[in-house]
Enzyme design. Structure first.
Site, mmCIF file in Angstrom:
data_model
loop_
_atom_site.group_PDB
_atom_site.id
_atom_site.type_symbol
_atom_site.label_atom_id
_atom_site.label_comp_id
_atom_site.label_asym_id
_atom_site.label_seq_id
_atom_site.Cartn_x
_atom_site.Cartn_y
_atom_site.Cartn_z
ATOM 1 N N THR A 116 58.114 14.109 27.328
ATOM 2 C CA THR A 116 57.167 15.209 27.095
ATOM 3 C C THR A 116 56.365 15.028 25.815
ATOM 4 O O THR A 116 56.848 14.418 24.850
ATOM 5 C CB THR A 116 57.948 16.531 26.985
ATOM 6 O OG1 THR A 116 57.086 17.554 26.486
ATOM 7 C CG2 THR A 116 59.106 16.434 26.006
ATOM 8 N N TYR A 140 63.843 21.651 22.851
ATOM 9 C CA TYR A 140 63.425 20.956 24.072
ATOM 10 C C TYR A 140 62.882 19.566 23.711
ATOM 11 O O TYR A 140 63.310 18.542 24.267
ATOM 12 C CB TYR A 140 62.360 21.778 24.813
ATOM 13 C CG TYR A 140 61.676 21.011 25.911
ATOM 14 C CD1 TYR A 140 62.411 20.454 26.948
ATOM 15 C CD2 TYR A 140 60.289 20.828 25.904
ATOM 16 C CE1 TYR A 140 61.781 19.733 27.960
ATOM 17 C CE2 TYR A 140 59.659 20.122 26.910
ATOM 18 C CZ TYR A 140 60.401 19.573 27.933
ATOM 19 O OH TYR A 140 59.779 18.849 28.915
#
Ligand code: UDP
Length: 331
Positions: A116, A140
């Site tokens: 990501t 995250y």
């Protein structure tokens, strides 16, 4: 080529499995169904297995003996990761460690990993290049960056070949309308906006209006889910042709602000809805825009849907269609 897809019943994974089916790959989906849905797996078999259950995972690997793995299974919500970091480290990091063990046991040679743009944190340069510093600002992003590190170290030790794809903001749905994004507690901007436009959520919130961006709201690079899946196909071809293990950004290189996205959803849906300003959301960087030149050049990625209107249209079509049968009460 035999492909094992983790998280193949989820949003991006199910679009990948559909594309692999269209290209006549043999696939096996592994998913714990925490977010995914069995009906979304349009090709091949689904095994309901949690990556944290190593024994069950190993059994599936020894039986299926995949040539390659595409690893989507993960927790992916920034706000949730801030509140429940251990859930993120367990699923995204330990899940990946288990997966690599199972791959080693079954002799699986190739891995395409979903990473990501959150690994960049607050980027120094926009657009962001792969070699720019990584410094996540939420659990995250850290969980994915740690997983990247583990994959790199394991590759060095074992000879596993990998491609790490750092996704920017993935949105939209299957243009044929068969599958799309389903979330019990939607947090993503485009998904929430199309739910407001279809009357499932009463109003839209804009998190922060004082960011150092052109209109003060957060800027992101929204990439259509099918283009993203095409990048995975290219990554597999690249690995099979002997390409070296590497990291690639996947985005269109163009940023849209929250207000611009909301405006586009209003335009495409023909609905004017209420928009309220709310404080900044914890863990959100001001802007994330990809330089994907490397994916275009090295992987020969050819995006087809670089059009915010098309992304919104497919997301909206899916929402209209799926909300008719939806059993979720969104508040
Ligand atoms: N956002 C917003 N309202 C929402 C959902 C998101 O203003 O209801 C903003 C969020 O603060 C960020 C951008 O939209 O600036 C994209 O957020 P999203 O959750 O879609 O993706 P992320 O970049 O966090 O992965």
């Amino acid at each position: 080529m035999r492909l094992l897809v983790t998280g193949g019943a989820g949003y991006i994974g199910s679009h990948m499995v559909k594309l692999l089916g269209d290209k006549a790959y043999e696939t096996l989906t592994v998913d714990n169904l925490s977010e995914g849905n069995p009906w979304a797996v349009l090709h091949g078999e689904l095994r309901v297995v949690d990556l944290l259950n190593y024994k069950a995972l190993e059994e599936v690997f020894l039986e299926f003996k995949p040539d390659a793995v595409i690893h989507f299974a993960a927790k992916v919500k920034v706000p949730e990761s801030v509140k429940k970091p251990l859930l993120y480290y367990e699923n995204n990091l330990l899940g990946t460690v288990n997966l690599l063990h199972a791959m080693q046991r079954s002799g699986t040679r190739y891995l395409v990993f979903s990473s990501t743009a959150a690994v960049y944190g607050i980027p120094e340069n926009i657009p962001v290049k792969e070699e720019d510093p990584t410094n996540p600002i939420n659990p995250y992003g850290w969980s994915k960056l740690f997983a990247e590190r583990v994959i790199k170290d394991f590759s060095y030790a074992s000879g596993l070949k990998y491609v790490i794809l750092r996704y920017f903001n993935v949105a939209g749905a299957d243009p044929e309308g068969k599958i799309g994004q389903v979330s019990k507690e939607p947090t993503h901007l485009i998904l929430r906006a199309v739910k407001v436009a279809t009357g499932q959520i009463p109003y839209m919130e804009v998190f922060g209006k004082d960011y150092p961006t052109h209109d003060g709201t957060g800027v992101r690079d929204y990439v259509h889910v099918v283009d993203l899946c095409e990048a995975h196909l290219k990554a597999l071809d690249y690995l099979r042709e002997g390409g070296k293990s590497d990291v690639f950004n996947v985005g269109y290189g163009r940023g849209y602000s929250v207000l611009e996205v909301i405006q586009k959803v209003k335009e495409v849906s023909g609905k004017d809805f209420e928009v309220r300003y709310a404080p900044r959301r914890e863990g959100d960087p001001p802007a994330l825009v990809a330089d994907s030149g490397k994916a275009v050049k090295v992987l020969k990625w050819e995006p087809k849907y670089d059009d915010l209107g098309f992304i919104v249209k497919t997301a909206l079509n899916w929402e209209i269609q799926s909300s008719k049968v939806s059993c979720y009460n969104i508040v």
